[in-house]
Structures are given as C-alpha cells and as structure tokens.
Design a protein around this motif. Sequence first.
Motif, PDB file in Angstrom:
ATOM      1  N   LEU A  37       0.816  16.568 -10.686  1.00 30.37           N
ATOM      2  CA  LEU A  37       2.144  15.998 -10.450  1.00 30.37           C
ATOM      3  C   LEU A  37       2.732  15.429 -11.738  1.00 30.37           C
ATOM      4  N   ALA A  38       1.895  14.749 -12.512  1.00 33.37           N
ATOM      5  CA  ALA A  38       2.376  14.145 -13.754  1.00 33.37           C
ATOM      6  C   ALA A  38       2.765  15.222 -14.772  1.00 33.37           C
ATOM      7  N   VAL A  39       1.914  16.227 -14.937  1.00 34.40           N
ATOM      8  CA  VAL A  39       2.180  17.281 -15.917  1.00 34.40           C
ATOM      9  C   VAL A  39       3.428  18.077 -15.544  1.00 34.40           C
ATOM     10  N   SER A  40       3.625  18.313 -14.237  1.00 43.35           N
ATOM     11  CA  SER A  40       4.770  19.110 -13.795  1.00 43.35           C
ATOM     12  C   SER A  40       6.078  18.323 -13.767  1.00 43.35           C
ATOM     13  N   GLY A  41       5.996  17.003 -13.933  1.00 43.02           N
ATOM     14  CA  GLY A  41       7.199  16.177 -13.905  1.00 43.02           C
ATOM     15  C   GLY A  41       7.636  15.775 -12.509  1.00 43.02           C
ATOM     16  N   MET A  42       6.801  16.009 -11.507  1.00 46.37           N
ATOM     17  CA  MET A  42       7.187  15.724 -10.125  1.00 46.37           C
ATOM     18  C   MET A  42       7.059  14.249  -9.758  1.00 46.37           C
ATOM     19  N   LEU A  43       6.662  13.420 -10.701  1.00 45.26           N
ATOM     20  CA  LEU A  43       6.652  11.973 -10.462  1.00 45.26           C
ATOM     21  C   LEU A  43       8.006  11.355 -10.776  1.00 45.26           C
ATOM     22  N   PHE A  86       2.897   5.045  -9.361  1.00 44.18           N
ATOM     23  CA  PHE A  86       2.581   3.664  -9.742  1.00 44.18           C
ATOM     24  C   PHE A  86       2.160   3.589 -11.211  1.00 44.18           C
ATOM     25  N   ALA A  87       1.601   4.665 -11.738  1.00 44.78           N
ATOM     26  CA  ALA A  87       1.171   4.666 -13.139  1.00 44.78           C
ATOM     27  C   ALA A  87       2.339   4.807 -14.097  1.00 44.78           C
ATOM     28  N   ILE A  88       3.465   5.355 -13.628  1.00 45.87           N
ATOM     29  CA  ILE A  88       4.594   5.628 -14.518  1.00 45.87           C
ATOM     30  C   ILE A  88       5.765   4.683 -14.272  1.00 45.87           C
ATOM     31  N   ASN A  89       6.113   4.471 -13.004  1.00 44.47           N
ATOM     32  CA  ASN A  89       7.254   3.625 -12.646  1.00 44.47           C
ATOM     33  C   ASN A  89       6.871   2.757 -11.451  1.00 44.47           C
ATOM     34  N   PRO A  90       6.101   1.693 -11.689  1.00 43.42           N
ATOM     35  CA  PRO A  90       5.568   0.896 -10.590  1.00 43.42           C
ATOM     36  C   PRO A  90       6.639   0.274  -9.688  1.00 43.42           C
ATOM     37  N   ALA A  91       7.771  -0.123 -10.231  1.00 46.03           N
ATOM     38  CA  ALA A  91       8.798  -0.782  -9.412  1.00 46.03           C
ATOM     39  C   ALA A  91       9.361   0.182  -8.375  1.00 46.03           C
ATOM     40  N   ALA A  92       9.772   1.362  -8.805  1.00 46.32           N
ATOM     41  CA  ALA A  92      10.321   2.349  -7.870  1.00 46.32           C
ATOM     42  C   ALA A  92       9.257   2.802  -6.881  1.00 46.32           C
ATOM     43  N   ALA A  93       8.040   2.986  -7.358  1.00 42.94           N
ATOM     44  CA  ALA A  93       6.954   3.410  -6.476  1.00 42.94           C
ATOM     45  C   ALA A  93       6.655   2.343  -5.432  1.00 42.94           C
ATOM     46  N   VAL A 150       8.740   0.076  -4.117  1.00 40.22           N
ATOM     47  CA  VAL A 150       9.802   0.043  -3.097  1.00 40.22           C
ATOM     48  C   VAL A 150       9.625   1.197  -2.122  1.00 40.22           C
ATOM     49  N   PHE A 151       9.414   2.392  -2.648  1.00 41.78           N
ATOM     50  CA  PHE A 151       9.243   3.560  -1.789  1.00 41.78           C
ATOM     51  C   PHE A 151       7.991   3.417  -0.921  1.00 41.78           C
ATOM     52  N   THR A 152       6.876   2.989  -1.529  1.00 38.09           N
ATOM     53  CA  THR A 152       5.624   2.866  -0.791  1.00 38.09           C
ATOM     54  C   THR A 152       5.722   1.793   0.283  1.00 38.09           C
ATOM     55  N   ALA A 153       6.427   0.709   0.024  1.00 37.21           N
ATOM     56  CA  ALA A 153       6.620  -0.321   1.046  1.00 37.21           C
ATOM     57  C   ALA A 153       7.414   0.234   2.229  1.00 37.21           C
ATOM     58  N   ALA A 154       8.485   0.978   1.948  1.00 37.98           N
ATOM     59  CA  ALA A 154       9.272   1.590   3.026  1.00 37.98           C
ATOM     60  C   ALA A 154       8.428   2.609   3.791  1.00 37.98           C
ATOM     61  N   MET A 155       7.620   3.354   3.080  1.00 41.86           N
ATOM     62  CA  MET A 155       6.738   4.332   3.716  1.00 41.86           C
ATOM     63  C   MET A 155       5.721   3.624   4.621  1.00 41.86           C
ATOM     64  N   ALA A 156       5.163   2.516   4.161  1.00 42.96           N
ATOM     65  CA  ALA A 156       4.194   1.763   4.961  1.00 42.96           C
ATOM     66  C   ALA A 156       4.836   1.215   6.230  1.00 42.96           C
ATOM     67  N   VAL A 157       6.074   0.766   6.138  1.00 42.60           N
ATOM     68  CA  VAL A 157       6.787   0.299   7.330  1.00 42.60           C
ATOM     69  C   VAL A 157       6.956   1.452   8.323  1.00 42.60           C
ATOM     70  N   GLY A 158       7.317   2.614   7.826  1.00 42.74           N
ATOM     71  CA  GLY A 158       7.439   3.787   8.695  1.00 42.74           C
ATOM     72  C   GLY A 158       6.116   4.143   9.352  1.00 42.74           C
ATOM     73  N   PHE A 159       5.030   4.112   8.589  1.00 44.14           N
ATOM     74  CA  PHE A 159       3.707   4.381   9.159  1.00 44.14           C
ATOM     75  C   PHE A 159       3.389   3.373  10.258  1.00 44.14           C
ATOM     76  N   ALA A 160       3.686   2.095  10.004  1.00 41.95           N
ATOM     77  CA  ALA A 160       3.388   1.047  10.986  1.00 41.95           C
ATOM     78  C   ALA A 160       4.197   1.247  12.273  1.00 41.95           C
TER      79      ALA A 160
END
Length: 140
Positions: A17-23, A109-116, A118-128
Amino acid sequence: MRTVIGLASGLLFGAGLAVSGMLDPVRVRGFLDLFGVWDPTLAFVMGGAMIPMAIAWLVQRRMAAPVADADFHLPDTNPITPRLLGGSALFGIGWGLGGLCPGPALAAFAINPAAAAVFTAAMAVGFAIVWALDRPPVHA
C-alpha cells in the motif's frame, strides 16, 4: 506459525500500500473522480493484485490443506442480500469521502496519523453499531 504468517502478510500488504501510494487519500479520491482529474493508479494496483490472486486460487485447488491450518476457510457464495448491498454502499460512501478503507487506514497511521485516527474512529463507531444491531436478543 499462524501468527508469524499473519504478521508477515500484514507487513507485506502495508508495504505494498505504501509503495503504490494507496495510503494517500487524495490519490484514492482521484481514482473515484471519473469526471474530474482522474488518476488511474488504483486501477493498476487492483489489476496487479489480480495476477497473484489468480495464481493463489490455482495453487489452492491443488492443495489438500493449507500450510498453517487443518482446513481451508473459504467464503460462501451466498446470493446478494439487502444487508450486502447496504454494507457495500456504506463502504463505498466512506471510501469516497475519506479516501481510505480499513487496511490503508491502519497502515496510514505511519504516514498521516491525524487523518488515519479520524477515519479509524469513525470506522470503529460503524463496527460498534453493526455489532450492537447483530447481537441476539437477551432473554431474561
């Protein structure tokens, strides 16, 4: 052994993902922007992933059992259901708005922790929410 294989697979996936730029959410949104400045990079990543996956399916058919388990645990080929359509729509909306999906979000999280975060928190709420809706009723 399964843990080592899982860890190695996750590291390889994250590195890909990192090498391909998909992060980079901007790159993903560029792929989804069909009527603007379209970025075909993600199409090449998906196309490139199909080759090793096709080989893996061919190899799997010839194996009696996987290397690190007693049996293969392959997904069912169930029909399309309203739940599948709804989940796919929510995934697509989140992917389009955030430019991330679960795997890249964790790797980001290794490249842009702030954006990651926010997204991961929203994703966790959806999972819950899904977990709470799927729980069987408790009988007293």
